[in-house]
Structures are given as structure tokens and as C-alpha cells.
Scaffold this motif. Structure first.
Motif, short mmCIF file in Angstrom:
data_model
loop_
_atom_site.label_atom_id
_atom_site.label_comp_id
_atom_site.label_asym_id
_atom_site.label_seq_id
_atom_site.Cartn_x
_atom_site.Cartn_y
_atom_site.Cartn_z
N GLY A 37 -16.64 -7.08 -18.58
CA GLY A 37 -16.22 -6.52 -19.89
C GLY A 37 -16.59 -5.84 -20.53
N GLY A 38 -16.24 -5.26 -21.68
CA GLY A 38 -17.41 -4.90 -22.59
C GLY A 38 -18.23 -2.83 -22.29
N PRO A 39 -19.22 -3.27 -23.22
CA PRO A 39 -20.11 -2.08 -22.59
C PRO A 39 -20.70 -1.91 -21.48
N GLU A 40 -20.58 -2.48 -20.89
CA GLU A 40 -20.77 -2.56 -19.60
C GLU A 40 -19.84 -2.15 -18.43
N PHE A 41 -18.64 -2.92 -18.27
CA PHE A 41 -17.66 -2.42 -17.91
C PHE A 41 -16.74 -0.64 -18.23
N LEU A 42 -17.09 -0.40 -19.69
CA LEU A 42 -17.01 0.76 -19.85
C LEU A 42 -18.16 1.08 -19.25
N ALA A 43 -19.15 1.27 -19.19
CA ALA A 43 -20.12 2.65 -18.38
C ALA A 43 -19.65 2.81 -16.96
N LYS A 44 -19.43 1.12 -16.50
CA LYS A 44 -18.83 1.47 -15.07
C LYS A 44 -17.67 2.29 -15.10
N VAL A 45 -17.22 2.04 -15.58
CA VAL A 45 -15.29 3.24 -15.55
C VAL A 45 -15.90 4.27 -15.48
N ARG A 46 -17.00 4.55 -16.73
CA ARG A 46 -17.33 6.46 -16.62
C ARG A 46 -17.99 6.52 -15.83
N GLU A 47 -18.51 5.88 -14.41
CA GLU A 47 -19.50 6.78 -13.46
C GLU A 47 -18.44 6.57 -12.10
N ALA A 48 -17.25 6.51 -12.82
CA ALA A 48 -15.99 5.98 -11.65
C ALA A 48 -16.70 7.86 -10.83
N ARG A 49 -16.20 7.87 -9.68
CA ARG A 49 -15.56 9.15 -9.42
C ARG A 49 -15.15 9.47 -8.10
N PHE A 50 -13.75 9.53 -8.29
CA PHE A 50 -13.05 9.44 -6.79
C PHE A 50 -11.84 10.66 -6.62
N GLU A 51 -11.19 10.70 -5.54
CA GLU A 51 -10.05 11.56 -5.05
C GLU A 51 -8.70 10.62 -5.36
N GLY A 52 -8.35 11.05 -6.90
CA GLY A 52 -7.08 10.07 -6.94
C GLY A 52 -6.03 11.19 -7.01
N LEU A 53 -4.68 10.52 -6.56
CA LEU A 53 -3.26 11.31 -6.61
C LEU A 53 -3.42 12.42 -7.49
N THR A 54 -4.33 12.68 -8.71
CA THR A 54 -4.04 13.24 -9.64
C THR A 54 -5.01 14.66 -9.54
N GLY A 55 -5.43 14.52 -8.84
CA GLY A 55 -6.59 15.14 -7.96
C GLY A 55 -8.37 14.46 -7.99
N SER A 56 -9.15 15.82 -8.86
CA SER A 56 -10.69 15.23 -8.61
C SER A 56 -10.40 14.09 -9.90
N VAL A 57 -11.15 12.49 -9.45
CA VAL A 57 -10.99 11.74 -10.85
C VAL A 57 -12.75 11.76 -11.21
N ALA A 58 -13.33 12.25 -12.16
CA ALA A 58 -14.69 11.90 -12.97
C ALA A 58 -14.87 12.05 -14.52
N PHE A 59 -15.73 12.16 -15.06
CA PHE A 59 -15.84 11.45 -16.92
C PHE A 59 -16.75 11.83 -17.09
#
Length: 80
Positions: A37-59
Motif C-alpha cells: 500500500g501507500g506510495p510504494e504501491f502507487l509507484a508500482k501501479v504507475r510502472e504497469a505496462r501491458f496490452e489490456g482489454l481497452t488497448g495499451s495501458v501505461a501511465f
């Protein structure tokens, strides 16, 4: 609106998958599940990169997802 759910479902799936990828990465790094949780988790979410159901997902650096869109030129008589 009940009709809105089917169109939102793929986006909800991709958002949840972003969280799952981030949590999985932290678990693989040895972080205890109750400590995720917290900032460490948020940082990992922002690093996510994948081809999702709605197209390319990246932040981007602000945590905003890059949008995909199509431009169409509609003229009298059809598409140009």
C-alpha cells in the motif's frame, strides 16, 4: 445507468489488472501482503505496462493513462 456498465467493464478490468500487477511485483520482491500500500504501491501501479482489454495501458509521470483515439473526417457522402 444500467446500460453504461458493459461499456465500462473493460476499463474496470484494466484498472484492476494494473493493481494486481503492482501487488504481484511487490510480493515477488518480498514485501509482505499486509504491507502492500501507500506510495510504494502507487509507484508500482504507475510502472504497469501491458496490452489490456481497452488497448495499451501505461501511465505518465502524473499517473494519467495515455489515451488512444481515432480521428475520422466525415464529409457529406461519407468518410474521407
Amino acid at each position: 445507468a444500467p446500460d453504461a456498465l458493459p461499456s465500462l467493464a473493460p476499463f474496470i478490468f484494466d484498472a484492476a489488472y494494473s493493481f494486481i500487477l503492482a501487488a504481484n511485483e511487490l510480493l515477488n520482491e518480498g514485501v509482505a501482503i499486509d504491507s502492500i500500500g501507500g506510495p510504494e504501491f502507487l509507484a508500482k501501479v504507475r510502472e504497469a505496462r501491458f496490452e489490456g482489454l481497452t488497448g495499451s495501458v501505461a501511465f505518465d509521470g502524473n499517473g494519467d493513462r495515455g489515451a488512444s483515439f481515432h480521428l475520422m473526417n466525415v464529409q457529406p457522402g461519407g468518410l474521407v
